[in-house]
Design an enzyme around this catalytic site. Sequence first.
Site, PDB file in Angstrom:
ATOM      1  N   ILE A  96      17.527  -5.212   8.736  1.00  0.00           N
ATOM      2  CA  ILE A  96      16.678  -6.358   9.088  1.00  0.00           C
ATOM      3  C   ILE A  96      15.703  -5.967  10.202  1.00  0.00           C
ATOM      4  CG2 ILE A  96      16.623  -8.779   9.807  1.00  0.00           C
ATOM      5  CD1 ILE A  96      19.489  -9.071   8.832  1.00  0.00           C
ATOM      6  N   ASP A 124       5.632 -13.139  17.239  1.00  0.00           N
ATOM      7  CA  ASP A 124       5.939 -14.024  18.360  1.00  0.00           C
ATOM      8  C   ASP A 124       7.441 -14.245  18.553  1.00  0.00           C
ATOM      9  OD1 ASP A 124       3.226 -14.300  18.533  1.00  0.00           O
ATOM     10  OD2 ASP A 124       3.161 -16.446  18.077  1.00  0.00           O
ATOM     11  N   TYR A 134     -25.511   3.043  27.454  1.00  0.00           N
ATOM     12  CA  TYR A 134     -26.479   2.407  28.353  1.00  0.00           C
ATOM     13  C   TYR A 134     -27.885   2.397  27.787  1.00  0.00           C
ATOM     14  CZ  TYR A 134     -30.124   1.860  31.760  1.00  0.00           C
ATOM     15  OH  TYR A 134     -31.260   1.459  32.364  1.00  0.00           O
ATOM     16  N   ALA A 188      12.185  -7.287  12.547  1.00  0.00           N
ATOM     17  CA  ALA A 188      11.554  -8.523  13.023  1.00  0.00           C
ATOM     18  C   ALA A 188      10.316  -8.174  13.823  1.00  0.00           C
ATOM     19  CB  ALA A 188      12.529  -9.339  13.872  1.00  0.00           C
ATOM     20  N   CYS A 229      -5.789 -18.628  14.935  1.00  0.00           N
ATOM     21  CA  CYS A 229      -6.647 -18.490  16.108  1.00  0.00           C
ATOM     22  C   CYS A 229      -7.947 -19.284  15.948  1.00  0.00           C
ATOM     23  CB  CYS A 229      -6.965 -17.018  16.365  1.00  0.00           C
ATOM     24  SG  CYS A 229      -5.467 -16.011  16.424  1.00  0.00           S
ATOM     25  N   PRO A 235      20.718  -2.841  10.730  1.00  0.00           N
ATOM     26  CA  PRO A 235      19.817  -1.778  10.265  1.00  0.00           C
ATOM     27  C   PRO A 235      18.947  -2.162   9.071  1.00  0.00           C
ATOM     28  CG  PRO A 235      22.119  -1.255   9.758  1.00  0.00           C
ATOM     29  CD  PRO A 235      22.131  -2.459  10.646  1.00  0.00           C
ATOM     30  N   ARG A 281       0.829  -1.212   0.000  1.00  0.00           N
ATOM     31  CA  ARG A 281       0.000   0.000   0.000  1.00  0.00           C
ATOM     32  C   ARG A 281       0.862   1.260   0.000  1.00  0.00           C
ATOM     33  NH1 ARG A 281      -3.166  -2.718   3.941  1.00  0.00           N
ATOM     34  NH2 ARG A 281      -4.792  -3.828   2.828  1.00  0.00           N
TER      35      ARG A 281
HETATM   36  P1  FAD Z   1       3.027 -17.075  12.801  1.00  0.00           P
HETATM   37  O1  FAD Z   1       1.687 -16.526  12.586  1.00  0.00           O
HETATM   38  O2  FAD Z   1       3.266 -18.267  13.581  1.00  0.00           O
HETATM   39  O3  FAD Z   1       3.748 -17.135  11.407  1.00  0.00           O
HETATM   40  C1  FAD Z   1       5.068 -17.533  11.270  1.00  0.00           C
HETATM   41  C2  FAD Z   1       5.231 -18.294   9.966  1.00  0.00           C
HETATM   42  O4  FAD Z   1       6.603 -18.280   9.630  1.00  0.00           O
HETATM   43  C3  FAD Z   1       4.840 -19.758  10.076  1.00  0.00           C
HETATM   44  O5  FAD Z   1       3.827 -20.061   9.154  1.00  0.00           O
HETATM   45  C4  FAD Z   1       6.129 -20.504   9.766  1.00  0.00           C
HETATM   46  O6  FAD Z   1       5.917 -21.663   8.982  1.00  0.00           O
HETATM   47  C5  FAD Z   1       6.922 -19.493   8.996  1.00  0.00           C
HETATM   48  N1  FAD Z   1       8.373 -19.677   9.098  1.00  0.00           N
HETATM   49  C6  FAD Z   1       9.105 -19.774  10.246  1.00  0.00           C
HETATM   50  N2  FAD Z   1      10.409 -19.902   9.947  1.00  0.00           N
HETATM   51  C7  FAD Z   1      10.499 -19.882   8.608  1.00  0.00           C
HETATM   52  C8  FAD Z   1      11.597 -19.982   7.714  1.00  0.00           C
HETATM   53  N3  FAD Z   1      12.850 -20.119   8.135  1.00  0.00           N
HETATM   54  N4  FAD Z   1      11.344 -19.934   6.379  1.00  0.00           N
HETATM   55  C9  FAD Z   1      10.070 -19.768   5.922  1.00  0.00           C
HETATM   56  N5  FAD Z   1       9.001 -19.679   6.738  1.00  0.00           N
HETATM   57  C10 FAD Z   1       9.220 -19.728   8.059  1.00  0.00           C
HETATM   58  N6  FAD Z   1      -3.533 -14.920  19.427  1.00  0.00           N
HETATM   59  C11 FAD Z   1      -4.512 -14.086  19.838  1.00  0.00           C
HETATM   60  O7  FAD Z   1      -4.230 -12.893  20.041  1.00  0.00           O
HETATM   61  N7  FAD Z   1      -5.793 -14.524  20.019  1.00  0.00           N
HETATM   62  C12 FAD Z   1      -6.139 -15.818  19.808  1.00  0.00           C
HETATM   63  O8  FAD Z   1      -7.313 -16.194  19.957  1.00  0.00           O
HETATM   64  C13 FAD Z   1      -5.134 -16.735  19.402  1.00  0.00           C
HETATM   65  N8  FAD Z   1      -5.425 -18.041  19.211  1.00  0.00           N
HETATM   66  C14 FAD Z   1      -4.441 -18.879  18.785  1.00  0.00           C
HETATM   67  C15 FAD Z   1      -4.757 -20.218  18.599  1.00  0.00           C
HETATM   68  C16 FAD Z   1      -3.794 -21.101  18.161  1.00  0.00           C
HETATM   69  C17 FAD Z   1      -4.133 -22.544  17.974  1.00  0.00           C
HETATM   70  C18 FAD Z   1      -2.476 -20.634  17.891  1.00  0.00           C
HETATM   71  C19 FAD Z   1      -1.408 -21.578  17.404  1.00  0.00           C
HETATM   72  C20 FAD Z   1      -2.152 -19.311  18.098  1.00  0.00           C
HETATM   73  C21 FAD Z   1      -3.129 -18.417  18.551  1.00  0.00           C
HETATM   74  N9  FAD Z   1      -2.835 -17.076  18.780  1.00  0.00           N
HETATM   75  C22 FAD Z   1      -3.822 -16.228  19.210  1.00  0.00           C
HETATM   76  C23 FAD Z   1      -1.469 -16.543  18.605  1.00  0.00           C
HETATM   77  C24 FAD Z   1      -1.282 -15.907  17.246  1.00  0.00           C
HETATM   78  O9  FAD Z   1      -1.689 -16.814  16.263  1.00  0.00           O
HETATM   79  C25 FAD Z   1       0.179 -15.526  17.067  1.00  0.00           C
HETATM   80  O10 FAD Z   1       0.514 -14.591  18.055  1.00  0.00           O
HETATM   81  C26 FAD Z   1       0.487 -14.937  15.695  1.00  0.00           C
HETATM   82  O11 FAD Z   1       0.126 -15.806  14.675  1.00  0.00           O
HETATM   83  C27 FAD Z   1       1.974 -14.602  15.578  1.00  0.00           C
HETATM   84  O12 FAD Z   1       2.270 -14.144  14.303  1.00  0.00           O
HETATM   85  P2  FAD Z   1       3.719 -14.337  13.686  1.00  0.00           P
HETATM   86  O13 FAD Z   1       3.673 -13.733  12.323  1.00  0.00           O
HETATM   87  O14 FAD Z   1       4.735 -13.890  14.649  1.00  0.00           O
HETATM   88  O15 FAD Z   1       3.923 -15.911  13.576  1.00  0.00           O
END
Ligand code: FAD
Length: 457
Positions: free
Chosen positions: A291, A296, A438, A293, A42, A289, A21
């Site tokens: 990179i 999670d 309310y 992140a 989620c 600088p 965007r």
């Molecule tokens: P992710 O969404 O985990 O994405 C990371 C991706 O990177 C993965 O698909 C992985 O395959 C890929 N990856 C990693 N390393 C590499 C690599 N070297 N090369 C290529 N790809 C790679 N949070 C809430 O706030 N509310 C909720 O209700 C909630 N429910 C959840 C329920 C479940 C079952 C789970 C598992 C999580 C839940 N969460 C919830 C947490 C939320 O999903 C995470 O906080 C969020 O997805 C984090 O985003 P992210 O991009 O950091 O990681």
Amino acid sequence: KRILIVGGVAGGASAAARARRLNEEAEIVVFERGEFVSFANCGLPYHIGGDIPGRDALLLQTPQSFKRRFNVDVRIFHEVIEIDKAGKNLLVRNLQNGEVLREPYDTLLLSPGAAPIRPPFPGIDSPGVHTLRNIPDMDRILAALEQGKPRHVTVVGGGFIGLEMMEALHQRKLEVTLLELSDQVMAPVDREMANMLHARIREEGVDLRLRTGLSAIESLDVLADPAAVTAERRGGLRLTLSDGTHLDTGLLILAIGVKPETQLAAQAGLELGPRGGIKVDAGMRTSDPFIYAVGDAVEETDFVTGESVLIPLAGPANRQGRIAADNMLGRRETYKKTQGTAICKLFDLAVASTGLNEKRLVQLGLPFEKAYVHPGSHAGYYPGAHPVSLKLLFAPDGKIYGAQAIGKDGVDKRIDVLAVAQRAGLTVFDLQDLELTYAPPFGSAKDVINMAGFVAS
Ligand code: FAD
């Protein structure tokens, strides 16, 4: 400009969409080692439990839709295996044909997420032991339930995912044991609040065992005389628990937390923080600088204490992805700390919290006061009101430290209002002045939040 993104779910997908965007020309490539991008992690427990009947509802985008909508090149089944930060390029393995490619970048974003913790228990690799992070994990659990037809399942861990899975399996009419090592489920709330959850879980007939962990797992197939293994127990597991007892179960879900995926970052020499996540500044920039992140995998700053914390939630991951994209493209945006605002459904209850709890305040040695209120979710004379049990924690000068609430209705609204109040720097003395919606079906002329303010003042 060439922007490469590692991880195509919450943080990575948000960053890719935002980057497009802001800049129509940049080449944006997302590498995702799995088969799916931008899926609703989620929602996974709710598909297992049946509330979300269609699996497709969880697949929010595909590589094709990303290309069409955002002109972003999404490469699924591509795992990034190395970062060469001096040369500004990545080594990427195509998991379908084994080919390794070198991909140069101008700016790199890491959003690799966090992996479920699998402690090295004896037997941890037995078939029948599952964790839940992505669509293939969900598919494996569903297949095991459908093929193995277990009667009894065990969930280890009483956090968000553990509770959601317990409910999903209970909803599928399975007998469920929930093991939790500490003396309460749902660590973000305090024990006296969690007791309401314990009562509700037991009322549903779930075998909740607090202060009970898992020590070892054995396959019943290996253990028993094959002739004696009934169809029902085939594929089953014998668990040894921390109290020395055994529990036979058909399937095990391990939900004892997640750990940030930092291998790539660590191997590239990016700085990690004290909690083992990738260290970033408020602009989501790592120690290099070029990179960034997010999500999670990174350490965030606690809104109240300023400490480094790991808070794996989707809201922060999405907002950080957006902010990182802004900064990668020359804007100046900062991520403004994490309160850990969260909510979980537990049968007909909701449990939600924001900020610090009492356990943490005691650990930190901060002087604090607390107020409890249990008013109705809306006017008592209008049908369907239920009590909202709310606990408010604050400093002697009125600064809001945190809040937690449990109830059948209106919990999300109250914790959201308090999360906003906390972020805006309001004190508990301001709560009595808040003018909230309310009418009898929705609230009371003196809302739960006003009542909490009266009690706290
Ligand atoms: P992710 O969404 O985990 O994405 C990371 C991706 O990177 C993965 O698909 C992985 O395959 C890929 N990856 C990693 N390393 C590499 C690599 N070297 N090369 C290529 N790809 C790679 N949070 C809430 O706030 N509310 C909720 O209700 C909630 N429910 C959840 C329920 C479940 C079952 C789970 C598992 C999580 C839940 N969460 C919830 C947490 C939320 O999903 C995470 O906080 C969020 O997805 C984090 O985003 P992210 O991009 O950091 O990681």
